[in-house]
Design an enzyme around this catalytic site. Sequence first.
Site, mmCIF file in Angstrom:
data_model
loop_
_atom_site.group_PDB
_atom_site.id
_atom_site.type_symbol
_atom_site.label_atom_id
_atom_site.label_comp_id
_atom_site.label_asym_id
_atom_site.label_seq_id
_atom_site.Cartn_x
_atom_site.Cartn_y
_atom_site.Cartn_z
ATOM 1 N N HIS A 186 2.593 89.892 70.460
ATOM 2 C CA HIS A 186 1.463 89.831 71.382
ATOM 3 C C HIS A 186 1.699 88.792 72.480
ATOM 4 C CE1 HIS A 186 -0.548 92.110 68.155
ATOM 5 N NE2 HIS A 186 -1.370 92.519 69.100
ATOM 6 N N GLU B 216 -4.940 86.493 63.018
ATOM 7 C CA GLU B 216 -5.197 87.940 63.033
ATOM 8 C C GLU B 216 -6.215 88.315 61.967
ATOM 9 O OE1 GLU B 216 -3.210 92.336 62.526
ATOM 10 O OE2 GLU B 216 -2.248 90.603 61.651
ATOM 11 N N HIS C 150 -6.007 87.524 74.815
ATOM 12 C CA HIS C 150 -4.746 87.209 74.143
ATOM 13 C C HIS C 150 -4.018 86.032 74.781
ATOM 14 C CE1 HIS C 150 -4.062 89.875 70.738
ATOM 15 N NE2 HIS C 150 -4.920 90.678 71.347
#
Length: 686
Positions: free
Chosen positions: A238, A350, A405
């Site tokens: 990511h 996460e 993100h």
Amino acid sequence: MVSNQTRFSGFFQHPHEPLFLPKNNGALFYDVPDSYYTDRYRGIGPNLANRFGENAGTRIPIMDIGTPDISFAMAVRRREGFSLFNRTHRAIAGQLIERFMSQPDVDTLASFAAFSRDRLNAPLFQYALGVALLHRRDTRDVAVPSFLQLFPDRFVDPAVFPRLREEGMVVEQGNRMAIDIPMNFTALDREPEQRLAYFREDIGVNLHHWHWHLVYPGMGPREVVDKDRRGELFYYMHGQLVARYHLERFCNGLGRVAPLNNLRQPIREPYYPKILRSANNRTHPARYRNMVLSDVVRPDDDVNITLADMELQLRRIVEAIDTGFALSANGDRIPLDNPRGIDVLGNIVESCLLTPNETYYGDVHNSGHIVLSYIHDPDGTYLESYGVMGDVTTAMRDPIFYRWHEYVDEIFRRHKNNFSPYVYQDLSYHGITMLKLETRLEKRGAPNNLWLTFWQRSQVDLGAGLDFGPQGNVFATFTHLQHAPFVFQLQIVNADNRPRRGTVRIYLAPKFDERGVPLSFENQRRYIVELDTFRVRLNPGVNNIVRRSDQSSVTIPYERTFRNVAMSNEPTGSDQFRFCNCGWPSHMLIPKGTTNGTTYDLFAMVSDFTGDVVDVDFDESRDCDDAHSFCGIRDRLFPDARNMGYPFDRKVSSDVKSFIDFVAPFPNMSVSTVTIRFTNTVIART
């Protein structure tokens, strides 16, 4: 004898059509027990079987195993959205994966899947069955088709579908024309963020995000979830997405994205996705300019997330980073101040099955997606479902994905900044010198260190995803970024009198921001992107190494991203598909550049193999392990012992101001300048 590929291929075609309708362009028919028909069709099953199955070339009998209890999965309504970011949906998916995995053989699995398919939410079913087929040892020869083929509505302008159905219903196969998907159909060019639509809305980019989460499910049997360095890979993959996005922004005249580190401020970026959910014929809702997040309390969706809870959980994660340890559910201290602490932290952020203390640290990454996806209707007053941020197949289309993100990546960088810079022994390779680092196009006579990008028009088969529509192949054309093939040319000297082994690591870093101002080395390091990592054998003396761009350890080729295995009758083989479909799309390997040419720093090093090696016999050319940098390798340890992102994952000493400073002490490193020139023309794929 029917192959497993044929046996399961029909389960993935026309997801909302009943299983008893013919598949594979009428050549495949499932003989379903009468008790397996849903209430609407039960009692007329034999008539349906005679009507639809009489001309089928292959008939697959479905064994009657009774009526399995799948009531737990019906909490996700059949014609509503399914979101892996929703904790309840994720848990249900994990339980369904477990049920698929626990079936004793493929015949029983097919029967259980046949009973479930027409009763459950279609994306939930397809996701759970896909994960199970990827991870069961007796279905390794089954190719799981991409969500593009199953649910093209997630990726394609909905205005295309009536034309696709018309072409498919009126024109016979072989004479059908491809329908063009317009580029940049979500906004006009005067919206600055629309300059990045070719990246955010790229079909391959969004398929990569979906397939990564298919290979790395958050819930399910532990043996499926607990893959080597899973949390670190979540962080690295990511983070690379965000870095790549910044390279595209800079060459399009846009600045760095502001991290979404304040949940109370208005969100200035609007987004109008224009994506239709075929299950209920509703569009993904838009987000208007300067909307504000609020608590999401939607009992019907089993969602209850408060911003105060998220802020508390984020503070606890930061506290764990700063103190160097996390707390387990029973109060034990779990060290984070070691090279593998990033793996623990990735699982915490996460919040997958492996998180050591979800009660304390919460579900912040997924909760961020959820609160952003319900910003338009947080309490369900208007009966609106979630926006694109609520689905892994569509989230990357939204500019706010990158702001969220970027903040998540800041959390990981805070942890990485706790580590001292690498010392000389960590980065050097005694006796190894990189004399030359060049790159050139594969075209003969092309100048060195120049890459070319352009638009390419390609075709994709969407026939398998058109429910109650035409049989067979129905093609659409789409336009995407592409680059001319190029090679890296390295000249490496081994001063030893014996062969040596090493790992070549190649990265690309931006030199300038959107205004043309040179970036500091710290910011270059922040936005550096991996282009390739591969092993080399170095004979004594000079070694000339040529590496093609299509061999990148990050990407998979076009055919593996877009091939419609659901409608293919060709054998897949054990090493051609399945896990192999995870990887960054090859057409997006390098940034777009500009018409005048944008310059970048190209870095390469040869690292000491004794510090790299995990499996001495690892071969990237076997078993489609060629995208291991982003996706790891199936059922084995990650093939590189170094921290992901090495040597740029840690801060550097204060006297390093440039790439020249960074490489100067190390003969095993080199840096050069490469120019990327964009040509605004469209070339059809041959």
